[in-house]
Design a protein around this motif. Structure first.
Motif, PDB file in Angstrom:
ATOM      1  N   LYS A   1      -0.077   3.798  10.956  1.00  8.51           N
ATOM      2  CA  LYS A   1       0.555   3.908   9.641  1.00  8.51           C
ATOM      3  C   LYS A   1       0.164   2.706   8.803  1.00  8.51           C
ATOM      4  CE  LYS A   1       4.593   6.236  11.557  1.00  8.51           C
ATOM      5  NZ  LYS A   1       6.038   6.181  11.777  1.00  8.51           N
ATOM      6  N   TYR A   2      -0.302   2.970   7.585  1.00 11.49           N
ATOM      7  CA  TYR A   2      -0.482   1.902   6.600  1.00 11.49           C
ATOM      8  C   TYR A   2      -0.547   2.513   5.219  1.00 11.49           C
ATOM      9  CZ  TYR A   2      -5.642   2.282   6.097  1.00 11.49           C
ATOM     10  OH  TYR A   2      -6.917   2.692   5.824  1.00 11.49           O
TER      11      TYR A   2
ATOM     12  N   TYR B   1     -11.342   3.419  12.391  1.00  8.47           N
ATOM     13  CA  TYR B   1     -10.509   3.081  11.242  1.00  8.47           C
ATOM     14  C   TYR B   1     -10.834   1.688  10.754  1.00  8.47           C
ATOM     15  CZ  TYR B   1      -7.944   0.706  14.945  1.00  8.47           C
ATOM     16  OH  TYR B   1      -7.617  -0.081  16.021  1.00  8.47           O
ATOM     17  N   SER B   2     -10.480   1.419   9.503  1.00  6.92           N
ATOM     18  CA  SER B   2     -10.556   0.071   8.933  1.00  6.92           C
ATOM     19  C   SER B   2      -9.287  -0.161   8.129  1.00  6.92           C
ATOM     20  CB  SER B   2     -11.772  -0.086   8.020  1.00  6.92           C
ATOM     21  OG  SER B   2     -12.950  -0.156   8.784  1.00  6.92           O
ATOM     22  N   ILE B   3      -8.684  -1.319   8.367  1.00  8.15           N
ATOM     23  CA  ILE B   3      -7.465  -1.711   7.667  1.00  8.15           C
ATOM     24  C   ILE B   3      -7.794  -2.968   6.875  1.00  8.15           C
ATOM     25  CG2 ILE B   3      -5.060  -2.406   7.909  1.00  8.15           C
ATOM     26  CD1 ILE B   3      -5.211  -1.080  10.765  1.00  8.15           C
ATOM     27  N   PRO B   4      -7.626  -2.920   5.556  1.00 10.51           N
ATOM     28  CA  PRO B   4      -7.912  -4.112   4.749  1.00 10.51           C
ATOM     29  C   PRO B   4      -7.001  -5.288   5.131  1.00 10.51           C
ATOM     30  CG  PRO B   4      -7.684  -2.159   3.364  1.00 10.51           C
ATOM     31  CD  PRO B   4      -7.205  -1.784   4.733  1.00 10.51           C
ATOM     32  N   ALA B   5      -7.439  -6.489   4.838  1.00 11.13           N
ATOM     33  CA  ALA B   5      -6.627  -7.693   5.077  1.00 11.13           C
ATOM     34  C   ALA B   5      -5.334  -7.619   4.280  1.00 11.13           C
ATOM     35  CB  ALA B   5      -7.424  -8.931   4.685  1.00 11.13           C
ATOM     36  N   ASN B   6      -4.288  -8.202   4.834  1.00 10.19           N
ATOM     37  CA  ASN B   6      -2.983  -8.353   4.175  1.00 10.19           C
ATOM     38  C   ASN B   6      -2.285  -7.034   3.851  1.00 10.19           C
ATOM     39  OD1 ASN B   6      -3.096 -11.261   4.145  1.00 10.19           O
ATOM     40  ND2 ASN B   6      -4.686 -11.009   2.591  1.00 10.19           N
ATOM     41  N   ILE B   7      -2.602  -5.970   4.564  1.00  7.08           N
ATOM     42  CA  ILE B   7      -1.943  -4.671   4.378  1.00  7.08           C
ATOM     43  C   ILE B   7      -1.022  -4.427   5.575  1.00  7.08           C
ATOM     44  CG2 ILE B   7      -2.297  -2.166   4.279  1.00  7.08           C
ATOM     45  CD1 ILE B   7      -3.178  -3.582   1.737  1.00  7.08           C
ATOM     46  N   GLU B   8       0.248  -4.128   5.289  1.00  8.00           N
ATOM     47  CA  GLU B   8       1.177  -3.835   6.384  1.00  8.00           C
ATOM     48  C   GLU B   8       0.747  -2.565   7.105  1.00  8.00           C
ATOM     49  OE1 GLU B   8       5.473  -5.773   6.085  1.00  8.00           O
ATOM     50  OE2 GLU B   8       5.306  -3.754   5.258  1.00  8.00           O
ATOM     51  N   HIS B   9       0.808  -2.616   8.437  1.00 10.57           N
ATOM     52  CA  HIS B   9       0.431  -1.468   9.250  1.00 10.57           C
ATOM     53  C   HIS B   9       1.161  -1.528  10.591  1.00 10.57           C
ATOM     54  CE1 HIS B   9      -2.345  -4.748  10.228  1.00 10.57           C
ATOM     55  NE2 HIS B   9      -2.492  -4.196  11.432  1.00 10.57           N
ATOM     56  N   SER B  10       1.241  -0.377  11.252  1.00 12.45           N
ATOM     57  CA  SER B  10       1.848  -0.298  12.575  1.00 12.45           C
ATOM     58  C   SER B  10       1.084   0.729  13.388  1.00 12.45           C
ATOM     59  CB  SER B  10       3.327   0.103  12.484  1.00 12.45           C
ATOM     60  OG  SER B  10       3.454   1.460  12.130  1.00 12.45           O
ATOM     61  N   ILE B  11       1.280   0.661  14.709  1.00 10.70           N
ATOM     62  CA  ILE B  11       0.644   1.650  15.579  1.00 10.70           C
ATOM     63  C   ILE B  11       1.630   2.072  16.656  1.00 10.70           C
ATOM     64  CG2 ILE B  11      -0.457  -0.058  17.081  1.00 10.70           C
ATOM     65  CD1 ILE B  11      -2.873   1.954  17.170  1.00 10.70           C
ATOM     66  N   GLU B  12       1.747   3.383  16.803  1.00  5.66           N
ATOM     67  CA  GLU B  12       2.582   3.971  17.848  1.00  5.66           C
ATOM     68  C   GLU B  12       1.643   4.540  18.907  1.00  5.66           C
ATOM     69  OE1 GLU B  12       5.444   7.861  18.401  1.00  5.66           O
ATOM     70  OE2 GLU B  12       5.162   7.031  16.402  1.00  5.66           O
TER      71      GLU B  12
ATOM     72  N   PHE C   1      -1.825   8.376  10.210  1.00  4.98           N
ATOM     73  CA  PHE C   1      -3.052   8.946  10.742  1.00  4.98           C
ATOM     74  C   PHE C   1      -2.940   9.112  12.251  1.00  4.98           C
ATOM     75  CE2 PHE C   1      -3.925   6.232   7.133  1.00  4.98           C
ATOM     76  CZ  PHE C   1      -4.653   7.057   6.298  1.00  4.98           C
ATOM     77  N   LYS C   2      -3.291  10.296  12.751  1.00  5.21           N
ATOM     78  CA  LYS C   2      -3.359  10.517  14.194  1.00  5.21           C
ATOM     79  C   LYS C   2      -4.771  10.152  14.641  1.00  5.21           C
ATOM     80  CE  LYS C   2      -3.029  14.043  17.755  1.00  5.21           C
ATOM     81  NZ  LYS C   2      -2.833  15.487  18.023  1.00  5.21           N
ATOM     82  N   LEU C   3      -4.881   9.275  15.637  1.00  2.00           N
ATOM     83  CA  LEU C   3      -6.181   8.825  16.129  1.00  2.00           C
ATOM     84  C   LEU C   3      -6.351   9.217  17.594  1.00  2.00           C
ATOM     85  CD1 LEU C   3      -6.067   5.208  14.679  1.00  2.00           C
ATOM     86  CD2 LEU C   3      -7.339   7.156  13.748  1.00  2.00           C
TER      87      LEU C   3
ATOM     88  N   PRO D   1       4.979  -2.997  15.765  1.00  2.76           N
ATOM     89  CA  PRO D   1       5.738  -2.765  14.531  1.00  2.76           C
ATOM     90  C   PRO D   1       4.924  -3.141  13.297  1.00  2.76           C
ATOM     91  CG  PRO D   1       6.456  -4.797  15.568  1.00  2.76           C
ATOM     92  CD  PRO D   1       5.467  -4.162  16.510  1.00  2.76           C
ATOM     93  N   PHE D   2       5.441  -2.775  12.130  1.00  2.00           N
ATOM     94  CA  PHE D   2       4.755  -3.127  10.888  1.00  2.00           C
ATOM     95  C   PHE D   2       4.542  -4.639  10.823  1.00  2.00           C
ATOM     96  CE2 PHE D   2       5.852   1.096   9.404  1.00  2.00           C
ATOM     97  CZ  PHE D   2       4.714   1.420   8.683  1.00  2.00           C
ATOM     98  N   HIS D   3       3.322  -5.005  10.502  1.00  2.00           N
ATOM     99  CA  HIS D   3       2.936  -6.411  10.375  1.00  2.00           C
ATOM    100  C   HIS D   3       1.711  -6.471   9.480  1.00  2.00           C
ATOM    101  CE1 HIS D   3       0.187  -4.902  13.423  1.00  2.00           C
ATOM    102  NE2 HIS D   3      -0.581  -5.960  13.222  1.00  2.00           N
ATOM    103  N   GLN D   4       1.333  -7.658   9.097  1.00  2.00           N
ATOM    104  CA  GLN D   4       0.102  -7.840   8.325  1.00  2.00           C
ATOM    105  C   GLN D   4      -0.519  -9.168   8.723  1.00  2.00           C
ATOM    106  OE1 GLN D   4       1.822  -7.631   4.389  1.00  2.00           O
ATOM    107  NE2 GLN D   4       1.487  -9.817   4.076  1.00  2.00           N
ATOM    108  N   HIS D   5      -1.800  -9.295   8.479  1.00  2.00           N
ATOM    109  CA  HIS D   5      -2.520 -10.527   8.780  1.00  2.00           C
ATOM    110  C   HIS D   5      -3.679 -10.662   7.795  1.00  2.00           C
ATOM    111  CE1 HIS D   5      -4.932  -7.553  10.968  1.00  2.00           C
ATOM    112  NE2 HIS D   5      -3.863  -7.283  11.705  1.00  2.00           N
ATOM    113  N   PRO D   6      -4.193 -11.868   7.651  1.00  2.00           N
ATOM    114  CA  PRO D   6      -5.258 -12.102   6.664  1.00  2.00           C
ATOM    115  C   PRO D   6      -6.643 -11.657   7.151  1.00  2.00           C
ATOM    116  CG  PRO D   6      -4.734 -14.148   7.770  1.00  2.00           C
ATOM    117  CD  PRO D   6      -3.755 -13.121   8.279  1.00  2.00           C
TER     118      PRO D   6
END
Length: 107
Positions: free
Chosen positions: A63-64, A77-88, A69-71, A43-48
């Motif tokens: 999703k962020y 991919y790269s997800i910046p710190a402290n950005i909410e994201h999820s993966i299905e 994005f379909k992978l 589910p949507f979450h974030q981390h530092p």
């Protein structure tokens, strides 16, 4: 902290119901291999931690921000710190993730 970890010595863990393996931990980063099943959902979450990944196999919806994005195999991919994201997880598979700094909750 070991700089070389053989596959026999990799540490198996679970987080949010997802199985994964800690492959290596450096001074400022860590490498994991996520073992996604079709029944998993992160589910949507974030981390530092900044998170960069490489899709070994499977199919995912990441999703962020306000984007989706379909992978598939070979995508990165790269997800910046402290950005909410999820993966299905659409199709089960494996993803290598690198976190900077080290995720303390994965140790």
């Amino acid at each position: 902290m070991k700089s070389i970890v053989t596959k026999e010595n990799a540490v198996k863990r679970q987080f949010l119901g997802v199985d994964f393996v800690v492959l290596s931990i450096g001074e400022k980063s860590m490498v994991t291999k996520m073992l996604y099943k079709t029944t998993d959902f992160v589910p949507f979450h974030q981390h530092p931690n900044e998170q960069s990944g490489y899709v070994i196999s499977g199919e995912y919806i990441l999703k962020y921000g306000h984007e989706e994005f379909k992978l598939t195999e070979g995508d990165t991919y790269s997800i910046p710190a402290n950005i909410e994201h999820s993966i299905e997880i659409v199709v089960a598979g494996e993803v290598v993730d690198v976190f900077t700094p080290i995720r303390q909750d994965y140790i």
